[in-house]
Design a protein around this motif. Structure first.
Motif, mmCIF file in Angstrom:
data_model
loop_
_atom_site.group_PDB
_atom_site.id
_atom_site.type_symbol
_atom_site.label_atom_id
_atom_site.label_comp_id
_atom_site.label_asym_id
_atom_site.label_seq_id
_atom_site.Cartn_x
_atom_site.Cartn_y
_atom_site.Cartn_z
ATOM 1 N N HIS A 34 0.852 -1.185 0.000
ATOM 2 C CA HIS A 34 0.000 0.000 0.000
ATOM 3 C C HIS A 34 0.884 1.229 0.000
ATOM 4 N N ARG A 35 0.691 2.067 -0.998
ATOM 5 C CA ARG A 35 1.538 3.246 -1.119
ATOM 6 C C ARG A 35 0.677 4.495 -1.123
ATOM 7 N N PHE A 36 1.024 5.420 -0.281
ATOM 8 C CA PHE A 36 0.347 6.710 -0.247
ATOM 9 C C PHE A 36 1.336 7.757 -0.709
ATOM 10 N N TYR A 37 0.957 8.535 -1.694
ATOM 11 C CA TYR A 37 1.888 9.555 -2.145
ATOM 12 C C TYR A 37 1.156 10.807 -2.590
ATOM 13 N N GLU A 38 1.885 11.896 -2.577
ATOM 14 C CA GLU A 38 1.338 13.153 -3.038
ATOM 15 C C GLU A 38 2.005 13.536 -4.338
ATOM 16 N N SER A 39 1.248 14.161 -5.203
ATOM 17 C CA SER A 39 1.770 14.525 -6.507
ATOM 18 C C SER A 39 1.370 15.960 -6.832
ATOM 19 N N ALA A 40 2.332 16.737 -7.256
ATOM 20 C CA ALA A 40 2.048 18.119 -7.620
ATOM 21 C C ALA A 40 1.688 18.192 -9.095
ATOM 22 N N GLU A 41 0.426 18.494 -9.357
ATOM 23 C CA GLU A 41 -0.028 18.554 -10.741
ATOM 24 C C GLU A 41 -0.776 19.856 -10.972
#
Ligand code: ZN
Length: 65
Positions: A34-41
């Motif tokens: 399980h991977r939680f990540y934030e992405s700047a888009e």
């Protein structure tokens, strides 16, 4: 006559989060990642969760924000 504004949003100094844990696979009950990540888009920060099981190839990505 057209005036064009150029806008740049700085992402410097902002630390994007990423957390990896192990969960039970919803499909085969095996060990999934399980991977939680934030992405700047596009100047905004989006958060995603990904569940990936290597045993049965289960993969699910979800936007949580
Ligand atoms: Zn699985």
């Amino acid at each position: 006559m057209t005036t064009v504004f150029s806008t740049t949003i700085e992402s410097e100094g902002y630390e994007l989060e990423q957390t990896v844990t192990t969960v039970e696979c919803p499909s085969c009950r095996g060990c999934a990642i399980h991977r939680f990540y934030e992405s700047a888009e596009g100047g905004s920060i989006n958060a995603f969760t990904v569940i990936h099981c290597e045993q049965c190839d289960y993969y699910r990505e979800r936007c949580v924000r």
